[in-house]
Design a protein around this motif. Structure first.
Motif, PDB file in Angstrom:
ATOM      1  N   UNK A  43      48.595  33.476  10.310  1.00 40.95           N
ATOM      2  CA  UNK A  43      48.711  32.900  11.660  1.00 40.95           C
ATOM      3  C   UNK A  43      49.154  33.986  12.609  1.00 40.95           C
ATOM      4  N   UNK A  44      48.853  33.767  13.851  1.00 38.84           N
ATOM      5  CA  UNK A  44      49.264  34.715  14.878  1.00 38.84           C
ATOM      6  C   UNK A  44      49.621  33.984  16.166  1.00 38.84           C
ATOM      7  N   UNK A  45      50.410  34.630  16.957  1.00 41.33           N
ATOM      8  CA  UNK A  45      50.858  34.025  18.200  1.00 41.33           C
ATOM      9  C   UNK A  45      50.751  35.058  19.311  1.00 41.33           C
ATOM     10  N   UNK A  46      50.451  34.562  20.485  1.00 42.25           N
ATOM     11  CA  UNK A  46      50.372  35.460  21.636  1.00 42.25           C
ATOM     12  C   UNK A  46      50.930  34.704  22.835  1.00 42.25           C
ATOM     13  N   UNK A  47      51.703  35.354  23.627  1.00 42.05           N
ATOM     14  CA  UNK A  47      52.260  34.752  24.847  1.00 42.05           C
ATOM     15  C   UNK A  47      52.262  35.826  25.916  1.00 42.05           C
ATOM     16  N   UNK A  48      52.213  35.357  27.145  1.00 38.39           N
ATOM     17  CA  UNK A  48      52.203  36.359  28.196  1.00 38.39           C
ATOM     18  C   UNK A  48      52.496  35.777  29.568  1.00 38.39           C
ATOM     19  N   UNK A  49      52.631  36.666  30.489  1.00 38.98           N
ATOM     20  CA  UNK A  49      52.903  36.343  31.880  1.00 38.98           C
ATOM     21  C   UNK A  49      51.972  37.211  32.707  1.00 38.98           C
ATOM     22  N   UNK A  50      51.358  36.623  33.723  1.00 36.90           N
ATOM     23  CA  UNK A  50      50.475  37.441  34.558  1.00 36.90           C
ATOM     24  C   UNK A  50      50.773  37.212  36.027  1.00 36.90           C
ATOM     25  N   UNK A  51      50.431  38.205  36.813  1.00 35.51           N
ATOM     26  CA  UNK A  51      50.570  38.160  38.261  1.00 35.51           C
ATOM     27  C   UNK A  51      49.226  38.550  38.862  1.00 35.51           C
ATOM     28  N   UNK A  52      48.722  37.682  39.785  1.00 35.19           N
ATOM     29  CA  UNK A  52      47.466  37.979  40.466  1.00 35.19           C
ATOM     30  C   UNK A  52      47.735  37.871  41.964  1.00 35.19           C
ATOM     31  N   UNK A  53      47.303  38.895  42.681  1.00 36.19           N
ATOM     32  CA  UNK A  53      47.578  38.943  44.118  1.00 36.19           C
ATOM     33  C   UNK A  53      46.369  39.546  44.811  1.00 36.19           C
ATOM     34  N   UNK A  54      45.690  38.750  45.634  1.00 38.51           N
ATOM     35  CA  UNK A  54      44.498  39.214  46.348  1.00 38.51           C
ATOM     36  C   UNK A  54      44.919  39.823  47.680  1.00 38.51           C
ATOM     37  N   UNK A  55      45.178  41.077  47.689  1.00 36.27           N
ATOM     38  CA  UNK A  55      45.584  41.740  48.928  1.00 36.27           C
ATOM     39  C   UNK A  55      44.390  42.263  49.709  1.00 36.27           C
ATOM     40  N   UNK A  56      43.441  42.814  49.040  1.00 34.34           N
ATOM     41  CA  UNK A  56      42.333  43.460  49.723  1.00 34.34           C
ATOM     42  C   UNK A  56      40.984  42.940  49.239  1.00 34.34           C
ATOM     43  N   UNK A  57      40.829  41.621  49.209  1.00 35.02           N
ATOM     44  CA  UNK A  57      39.556  41.041  48.801  1.00 35.02           C
ATOM     45  C   UNK A  57      38.647  41.013  50.022  1.00 35.02           C
ATOM     46  N   UNK A  58      37.535  41.692  49.934  1.00 35.14           N
ATOM     47  CA  UNK A  58      36.647  41.847  51.092  1.00 35.14           C
ATOM     48  C   UNK A  58      36.088  40.512  51.579  1.00 35.14           C
ATOM     49  N   UNK A  59      35.818  39.592  50.660  1.00 30.47           N
ATOM     50  CA  UNK A  59      35.211  38.314  51.066  1.00 30.47           C
ATOM     51  C   UNK A  59      36.204  37.398  51.774  1.00 30.47           C
ATOM     52  N   UNK A  60      37.484  37.617  51.591  1.00 30.13           N
ATOM     53  CA  UNK A  60      38.484  36.717  52.166  1.00 30.13           C
ATOM     54  C   UNK A  60      39.280  37.346  53.301  1.00 30.13           C
ATOM     55  N   UNK A  61      38.933  38.547  53.717  1.00 29.81           N
ATOM     56  CA  UNK A  61      39.726  39.259  54.709  1.00 29.81           C
ATOM     57  C   UNK A  61      39.806  38.536  56.050  1.00 29.81           C
ATOM     58  N   UNK A  62      38.703  38.043  56.585  1.00 30.90           N
ATOM     59  CA  UNK A  62      38.724  37.414  57.904  1.00 30.90           C
ATOM     60  C   UNK A  62      38.792  35.897  57.880  1.00 30.90           C
ATOM     61  N   UNK A  63      38.991  35.303  56.703  1.00 33.25           N
ATOM     62  CA  UNK A  63      38.938  33.850  56.591  1.00 33.25           C
ATOM     63  C   UNK A  63      40.099  33.154  57.301  1.00 33.25           C
ATOM     64  N   UNK A  64      41.272  33.757  57.296  1.00 30.58           N
ATOM     65  CA  UNK A  64      42.418  33.141  57.970  1.00 30.58           C
ATOM     66  C   UNK A  64      42.171  33.098  59.473  1.00 30.58           C
ATOM     67  N   UNK A  65      41.719  34.205  60.030  1.00 33.49           N
ATOM     68  CA  UNK A  65      41.437  34.233  61.472  1.00 33.49           C
ATOM     69  C   UNK A  65      40.300  33.277  61.821  1.00 33.49           C
ATOM     70  N   UNK A  66      39.281  33.223  60.973  1.00 34.78           N
ATOM     71  CA  UNK A  66      38.170  32.294  61.215  1.00 34.78           C
ATOM     72  C   UNK A  66      38.666  30.848  61.186  1.00 34.78           C
ATOM     73  N   UNK A  67      39.542  30.528  60.242  1.00 35.58           N
ATOM     74  CA  UNK A  67      40.102  29.176  60.166  1.00 35.58           C
ATOM     75  C   UNK A  67      40.933  28.864  61.405  1.00 35.58           C
TER      76      UNK A  67
END
Length: 177
Positions: A43-67
């Motif tokens: 048997x084996x076990x795996x656990x983890x923690x991740x962090x995801x942060x979209x700072x410079x996503x080109x498709x979402x850059x102007x979406x806040x201003x557009x909204x």
């Protein structure tokens, strides 16, 4: 206008939703697994923690201003529609007052023409006026009766429109009261 108001409120929520895409996302995961072969089982076990942060996503850059722009546009559309409704209600109320005054004036004219017709009838019987003059007085009275009917119909239409505008201006909870 209720739909436009709802659309304007939804626009402000959309701005917050678009801004939320730029917040960091933290996640925790865990798994367990079993290896089974001809000679042994492990048997084996795996656990983890991740962090995801979209700072410079080109498709979402102007979406806040557009909204923001869309929300602003929806708010202005709602305000314009509300102002148009207020203007239409005010114009209808002024129209109602003018129509009532017109009907009052027509009634006064009707009283005068009724008296004139009575006098013209006496003059016709005495031979002081001819039939064409007498018919002219009766024709004026008939025209006035038609104008009164037209004015009454216009008043009825305007009152109906004003009532509908007043009803549409009420919140839904007040309509049944």
């Amino acid at each position: 206008t209720a739909a436009l108001e709802f659309h304007a409120q939804a626009g402000s929520v959309a701005v917050k939703a678009e801004r939320g895409k730029f917040f960091p996302m933290v996640g925790v995961y865990g798994e367990s697994y079993l290896f089974s072969g001809k000679r042994a089982m492990e048997t084996g076990y795996s656990a983890g923690l991740y962090l995801r942060w979209n700072l410079f996503t080109a498709t979402e850059t102007g979406l806040v201003q557009e909204a923001r722009w869309k929300a602003s546009s929806a708010t202005y559309a709602f305000e314009a529609a509300a102002q148009r409704e207020r203007s239409e209600r005010a114009a209808l109320l002024e129209s109602l007052a003018a129509l009532r005054e017109n009907i009052r004036t027509l009634q006064e004219s009707g009283n005068i023409l009724q008296e004139q017709a009575r006098v013209a009838e006496n003059l016709f019987r005495n031979g002081s006026i001819n039939v064409l003059q007498f018919v002219e007085v009766l024709n004026q009275r008939a025209d006035l009766i038609g104008q009164q009917a037209e004015a009454d119909l216009s008043l009825l239409k305007a009152a109906t429109q004003a009532s509908m505008k007043q009803r549409s201006a009420m919140p839904n909870s007040e309509i049944g009261k």
